[in-house]
Design a protein around this motif. Sequence first.
Motif, PDB file in Angstrom:
ATOM      1  N   LEU B  40      -0.628   1.779   3.614  1.00 46.66           N
ATOM      2  CA  LEU B  40      -0.628   0.464   4.250  1.00 46.66           C
ATOM      3  C   LEU B  40       0.814  -0.011   4.351  1.00 46.66           C
ATOM      4  N   ILE B 119      -5.966  -3.064  -0.215  1.00 46.56           N
ATOM      5  CA  ILE B 119      -5.852  -4.114   0.797  1.00 46.56           C
ATOM      6  C   ILE B 119      -5.853  -5.485   0.114  1.00 46.56           C
ATOM      7  N   LEU B 202      -2.451   0.369   8.951  1.00 43.22           N
ATOM      8  CA  LEU B 202      -3.172   1.132   7.938  1.00 43.22           C
ATOM      9  C   LEU B 202      -3.427   2.536   8.475  1.00 43.22           C
TER      10      LEU B 202
END
Lengths: 433, 424
Positions: B40, B119, B202
């Motif tokens: 990410l 996340i 991502l």
Amino acid sequence: MVVLLRSYSYDIMRGVRLKCVSTRKFKTGAVSVSLVCPLDKKTAAMNAVLPYVLRRGTASHPDMLSIEAYLDELYGARLEPVLRKRGEAQCIGFYADFIDEAFAEKNVRIIEKTVDLMAEMLLMPAVAGGRLRRDYVETEKDNLIADIKAELNDRRSYASGKLIEKMCDKERYSVPKLGRLKEAEKITVATLTKHYRELLPKVAIEIFYCGSADPDRVARAVKTGFRSLPRGEIAPFTANEIIYSPRGPVREFSEELDLTQSRLAMGYRVGEAMRRPNQAALMTANAMLGGVPTSRLFMNVREKQSLCYYVSSGLDRHKGVLLISSGVDEEKLGAAREEIERQIALLKNGEFEDWELEAAKKSIVTAYLSVCDSQPALESVYLDFGLSGLDIAPEDVAALAEEVSREDVLEVFRGIELDAVFTLKKGGSEDVH
Amino acid sequence: MFTKYEYGRIGEQCYREKLDNGLSLVVVPKKDFNRSLAFLSVNYGGADRRYKLNGQWIDTPSGVAHFLEHKAFELEGGEDAMTAMTKRGANVNAFTSSEMTAYHFDCIDGFFDNLETLIGFVTQPHFTEESVEREKGIIAQEIKMSEDDPDHVVYYGLLRGLFKKHPIKDPVVGTAESISEITAELLRSCHSSFYVPSNMTLVTVGDRDPIEVRDRAERLFSKNYSEAPAREAYKEKQEPAKKLVSSDMEVSERLFLAGAKTKSNLKGEEAVRFNLTAALSLNALLSEASPLYSELYSEGLVNETFSYDFESANGVSFFSFGGEAERAEEVVDRVIKEAERLSGGIDRAYFARRKKAAAGDELRALNSFDNLAYNLALGAAGGYDYFNAASIMKDISEEDVCGFLKTWLTPERLTLSVINRKER
């Protein structure tokens, strides 16, 4: 769901083994040749320089440019000298990788060509008057000397290297991978050529392949490529000298250098657990102690108490030596060491929680299953297995790690004993001793 | 639309989508691998120091992006995301470059749990004033350690020589002084400005169901679309700020790094083409297979530490070459002479085989999940497709390479950074 890799073993000739790992998942194929030499202070520097000298030129590709041109035509195949210390073995040789033939024109036979080139490097080097070429030996000798001196540049590994040298001063293990400066300086064309010729017939050789080709085809390529390898009495690979407990009280060594951060290196003997080594338990115990971010040392010495910038432990499973390495502010050297020793005492007492053991086990499982996803990692692990005489696969180690119990790691912890400590301290450069 | 792309020639495929909140999603399926990786990235790095927020230009000290990377791992209640994920057997890490902050993990099982944690901690900060103050000690240590590292010192020496004001010249980690100015409030403001889905990518690589990755990503990120602040576009002269930067350290061999600025503000495929031209030019000039390297190595002027690089980030680009060399100035002279010779015309067969080898290198690089994810993320932020790089490289000609060397590798453009040996 774990994808199992198939592997095949071949005895190519006396003292030469081939391990093939078959898989289509990589874009490349990889081949390595390792000459397993006993680590010895008299020969270490010569062994260290040898693959670099041989890489300079062969009978049919006499210089770097012609080797590189040949490799370019093999779609940029890479063929590099390799030098490793595994326990008291010094492994020298070459590692090559090249694109999978599925991505090349038809019938290029990259595997055969690479194996042939590798074998030629080993068996038919460029010579002048029957000896290795003077210019190649001289340049590579200079490079080796520069490399030995350059160990100083990386303070962390310098401290660990010094510790091993001092702690194991009576063992072959004290000899560094590159050999010693004094021995490197003594290398001549005559001595190196003589050593090279004497080494070939008696050295045990481990060959590795990983890729999509039929293993029988690889075995044929290796047999053909290495057919002129002289084979005499193969010196059996001498077992590592295991020291089960330190000779006496903890030995202290230190050195001063112009640096901003001190380095602390602590050497332990694994001890009793080396008598019947349970590899998975050894690795799990090391992970728990200082091998992963959930480890005792990382969580306590670094995170909770901020006593150091980094701290980790490493284990040589062949030799049974465990090494803790840390970067510390000078004024915290004492406190950091005390805390490290305290944590080890707690572990010896069984004062650890189940999650710590589980996390460490999982890290070993992850590491060994990840090995299957990388050709260089597979190569390295299979060399370890070969040296330990283990006929297992990385997936087996992962499975064994799942089985490691509290009692297994406790047995390892109970045996470990501090043998020597090396500190690298800040010292002014004007400070001439 | 979640769209599948096939790259038959290199045996790859991927799925891509720009979600409504602006997040770039790239999913690369890999059959037969045990590991899965998630990467990410935030399009915000050490050189993004001056930006416009609510109509006002704001200047921030060096080291903020890196500091934020350290503090992002803090979870509610003070636990650490790295610990939480490591307990599950994942390898977690992060890095900050001049243009990117990236958080990534790989694991064997529990991929979606780890993805949720990743996340979660990246998008929801939990640090406090106290924890920010505590972190300063740790980062100060990291800065000190980098200052002991000769490679780091010679690299930033070169950048200070090349750039006059562009913040790319300052270490990403900051300095002892600059990090002392960083507060929790500043970190929060940077987080809420830059850590927005439209400024993030991502990438996942591994044998996981692409649809499930997409659905999780959609569910776990904020639904809102907002844009990250505009950043200062620095203007730099083509000539270097300084021709020579040197320092003294206890090193075993004299160390050097020379380089020059090249084009700035390139976008998309044009940037890829230029980068590949640069890489091929340096390859023809300096790689291990080049005539020059072979000469320098044989004469003992350079050793195996010699390497070269081309970097393009934050709107600027530059190349560098160096390693251990007592006679660094002589090496630089020889490089300039060889560049002059090559720019007059490169042997066709030599160029063809170097290109063949470079194509092999590109293919080999696809083995590495980490490399794939990093390059796909850079591509998503920079508006190009990394998987197409190999086909763009095919079109680069001898003339392109001659032109590159002629234009950029000239004595007046070069800066030399050296570390002289200080006797012990």
